[in-house]
Design an enzyme around this catalytic site. Sequence first.
Site, PDB file in Angstrom:
ATOM      1  N   GLY A 127      86.854  21.442  29.117  1.00 47.69           N
ATOM      2  CA  GLY A 127      86.000  22.442  28.482  1.00 47.69           C
ATOM      3  C   GLY A 127      84.694  21.791  28.037  1.00 47.69           C
TER       4      GLY A 127
ATOM      5  N   ALA B 220      83.610  20.566  25.159  1.00 55.63           N
ATOM      6  CA  ALA B 220      83.709  19.327  24.380  1.00 55.63           C
ATOM      7  C   ALA B 220      84.094  18.169  25.287  1.00 55.63           C
ATOM      8  CB  ALA B 220      84.731  19.489  23.257  1.00 55.63           C
ATOM      9  N   GLY B 221      85.052  18.401  26.175  1.00 54.03           N
ATOM     10  CA  GLY B 221      85.522  17.342  27.062  1.00 54.03           C
ATOM     11  C   GLY B 221      84.423  16.891  28.015  1.00 54.03           C
TER      12      GLY B 221
ATOM     13  N   PHE C  26      72.891  36.014  13.605  1.00 55.57           N
ATOM     14  CA  PHE C  26      74.340  35.987  13.748  1.00 55.57           C
ATOM     15  C   PHE C  26      74.945  36.031  12.350  1.00 55.57           C
ATOM     16  CE2 PHE C  26      77.316  34.543  17.264  1.00 55.57           C
ATOM     17  CZ  PHE C  26      76.713  35.303  18.239  1.00 55.57           C
TER      18      PHE C  26
ATOM     19  N   GLN D 200      90.706  31.825  12.202  1.00 55.13           N
ATOM     20  CA  GLN D 200      89.690  32.885  12.170  1.00 55.13           C
ATOM     21  C   GLN D 200      90.157  34.105  12.949  1.00 55.13           C
ATOM     22  OE1 GLN D 200      85.532  32.618  14.177  1.00 55.13           O
ATOM     23  NE2 GLN D 200      85.250  32.496  11.968  1.00 55.13           N
TER      24      GLN D 200
ATOM     25  N   HIS E 196      88.668  37.406  14.481  1.00 58.39           N
ATOM     26  CA  HIS E 196      87.374  37.991  14.815  1.00 58.39           C
ATOM     27  C   HIS E 196      87.444  39.480  14.528  1.00 58.39           C
ATOM     28  CE1 HIS E 196      83.717  39.057  16.891  1.00 58.39           C
ATOM     29  NE2 HIS E 196      83.445  37.783  17.037  1.00 58.39           N
TER      30      HIS E 196
ATOM     31  N   LEU F 170      87.262  39.748  23.548  1.00 61.64           N
ATOM     32  CA  LEU F 170      86.213  39.656  22.534  1.00 61.64           C
ATOM     33  C   LEU F 170      85.036  40.584  22.806  1.00 61.64           C
ATOM     34  CD1 LEU F 170      85.190  37.990  20.037  1.00 61.64           C
ATOM     35  CD2 LEU F 170      83.824  36.736  21.689  1.00 61.64           C
TER      36      LEU F 170
ATOM     37  N   GLU G 192      79.907  38.989  18.515  1.00 62.75           N
ATOM     38  CA  GLU G 192      79.124  39.289  17.326  1.00 62.75           C
ATOM     39  C   GLU G 192      77.677  39.623  17.699  1.00 62.75           C
ATOM     40  OE1 GLU G 192      80.358  36.832  14.103  1.00 62.75           O
ATOM     41  OE2 GLU G 192      78.277  36.363  13.659  1.00 62.75           O
TER      42      GLU G 192
ATOM     43  N   ARG H   3      82.672  36.449   9.462  1.00 59.19           N
ATOM     44  CA  ARG H   3      83.765  37.100  10.188  1.00 59.19           C
ATOM     45  C   ARG H   3      84.980  37.424   9.348  1.00 59.19           C
ATOM     46  NH1 ARG H   3      83.093  33.560  15.680  1.00 59.19           N
ATOM     47  NH2 ARG H   3      81.227  34.706  16.272  1.00 59.19           N
TER      48      ARG H   3
ATOM     49  N   HIS I 275      90.932  34.451  16.721  1.00 59.90           N
ATOM     50  CA  HIS I 275      89.786  34.053  17.545  1.00 59.90           C
ATOM     51  C   HIS I 275      89.528  32.547  17.566  1.00 59.90           C
ATOM     52  CE1 HIS I 275      86.034  34.357  19.644  1.00 59.90           C
ATOM     53  NE2 HIS I 275      85.328  33.904  18.637  1.00 59.90           N
TER      54      HIS I 275
ATOM     55  N   ARG J 258      84.585  29.437  10.205  1.00 60.87           N
ATOM     56  CA  ARG J 258      83.493  28.984  11.074  1.00 60.87           C
ATOM     57  C   ARG J 258      82.484  30.104  11.289  1.00 60.87           C
ATOM     58  NH1 ARG J 258      82.314  29.726  16.824  1.00 60.87           N
ATOM     59  NH2 ARG J 258      84.046  31.172  16.866  1.00 60.87           N
TER      60      ARG J 258
ATOM     61  N   SER K 145      80.400  26.866  17.152  1.00 62.79           N
ATOM     62  CA  SER K 145      81.483  26.167  17.833  1.00 62.79           C
ATOM     63  C   SER K 145      81.040  25.530  19.144  1.00 62.79           C
ATOM     64  CB  SER K 145      82.626  27.131  18.071  1.00 62.79           C
ATOM     65  OG  SER K 145      83.589  26.492  18.826  1.00 62.79           O
ATOM     66  N   LEU K 146      80.260  26.268  19.933  1.00 65.25           N
ATOM     67  CA  LEU K 146      79.675  25.622  21.119  1.00 65.25           C
ATOM     68  C   LEU K 146      78.888  24.408  20.650  1.00 65.25           C
ATOM     69  CD1 LEU K 146      78.393  28.641  23.265  1.00 65.25           C
ATOM     70  CD2 LEU K 146      80.405  27.224  23.676  1.00 65.25           C
TER      71      LEU K 146
END
Length: 566
Positions: free
Chosen positions: A12, A14-15, A116, A229, A231, A241, A244, A275, A340, A375, A380-381
């Site tokens: 993903g 992060a990896g 946001f 969390q 959502h 989803l 937002e 959220r 979420h 969060r 998060s991204l």
Amino acid sequence: MERHDVIVVGGGLAGLRAAVEAKLRGADVAVVSLLYPMRSHSVAAQGGINAALGNADPSDSVERHAFDTIKGADYLADQDAVLEYCQDAIERVLELDRWGVPFSRFEDGRIAQRPFGGAGFPRTCYAADKTGHAVMHTVFQQALRLGVAFYNERAVLRLARDEDGVRGLVAMNLQTGELEAYEAKAVIMATGGAGRIYARTTNSHQSTGFGMALAYWVGAPLEDMEFVQFHPTTLYGTNILISEAARGEGGILLNAKGERFMERYAPEKMELAPRDIVARAIWTEVLEGRGFENEYVHLVISHLGADLIMERLPQIWELALKFAGVDARKEPIPVQPGQHYTMGGIETDKHGRARIKGLYAAGECACVSVHGANRLGGNSLLECVVFGARAGASAAEDVQRRGFDGKEAVERALEEVEGRIKVLLERGREEGHSNPYRIRRDMQQAMWEYVGIFRDEEGLRKGVETIRRLRKEYRESAGVPAPPGPFNQGLLDALIIEGMLDVALVVAEGALRRTESRGGHYRTDYPKRDDEKWLKHTLAFYTPEGPEFDYKPVVITRWQPTERKY
Ligand SMILES: Cc1cc2nc3c(=O)[nH]c(=O)nc-3n(C[C@H](O)[C@H](O)[C@H](O)COP(=O)(O)OP(=O)(O)OC[C@H]3O[C@@H](n4cnc5c(N)ncnc54)[C@H](O)[C@@H]3O)c2cc1C
């Protein structure tokens, strides 16, 4: 046995970002991933990524981003880490721009930013409502360009550990069904969230939390797992989803009486409160009989006009049409809250290092902690690129001082996995074995019902008892009837369910212990935040009988906790 300096588990965002950084710094790097990277959940991210670029409003700043994050976190985030994260944000996002992410732009060519939830300024950069897709393509291309090795469709099933820390891992090659051993000087976990321990979730089927269990089993504590969390707006029926971004662009929420009910819960921020607050507001409306069919409320975006919808929210329009048969240009979208995001995870320091030598973590499976108890959207991204890069840098640095001496540890781990598989298959041939899928379904229901949006002692006790009972049943009688072989999903899922149960138990027991309400953790029997007793992080350590708990202080630097109002 395969050997690499640095092995990243998970392809993903992060990896991939961790792999790119470690590679840029000269390490020999491989990614071992259950999915082909472009199928990771990161691709599904819609709304955007935060950085205080100040393009929409020049008075935004790193400090404001940090403050919003800390307040959003209900003061449970470590403030030193948050500040560095918001500082790094600017360079990481500009770097994505240079690498080729097709960010949406203002007329003058600068990266566009939109409002946001929980943010004081329009700070979220985006590529329409397909930000994750765009960012993933770009970072994956960088990893390929640099020559990172990829082992895809491999499920990591055990980490290998000895007295000197983590030494490698064991994975199943899904294409052949065979087990493979990997030796490494550093292993970076980047396996994503644990949404699938819940019945209603926006997360992909691979977001099982299993990677967290892998680290937990070799002694790394899981931090703040009770903070989950929910959502506010997931599509009724499928819990897909609805970003937002829909509210960021001006979408409003209405109950069955046609009331814009957010007035009662967050009169200032309204639909753009954080959220946890909006999710509880919607669920309260539903529980008090002002929802539709006792299940959902309406999200209205039709007043924004077809042009804006098709330009900035095309995916939301498409999802609502395909999965609920609703044309959002003309009709309201039926929405309800769903699981979420997993705020907790494998405890790491600011540089992605876990407590065990040779082990690192980044992205949703990790807990630094920058999200604390809740969060903010778009953070998060950002966490994936900021802490992915940091974990990659730490690993590349540390491997220079470490050799490959882990053969024995890896072989022991391999034997252990072989033993587990043998038991599951043998039981599968016996009459009356338990079906792991039934155990999983019961766990998901119990988590949703008892460890969900609203929690109390009685429910949490039931939740803990149910998970403990299911865990016992799994250990004593779960079996898989099919023989091993290529793409044996039944066997793989059975192995993963063991980890899901352990992670679910950590969430439920942590929630039962925490007698306060903070961020995503809401106790109807303790509705107030209690800083005196609970301004601390939860740490859960694995034992075969269940988690053992410890706590550690929250790092408070500049921002003293105050009441969180929106
Ligand atoms: C629908 C949706 C929309 C979102 N929108 C936004 C947004 O707009 N902005 C934002 O900031 N955040 C958003 N988020 C959150 C954010 O996308 C995620 O937190 C983030 O992408 C997680 O990235 P990751 O790299 O940690 O994990 P993932 O992208 O989930 O990747 C996990 C990887 O680990 C691999 N893996 C898992 N288990 C194993 C194993 N046992 N062995 C080998 N490999 C394994 C998988 O194959 C996968 O490649 C959204 C989340 C969802 C679900």
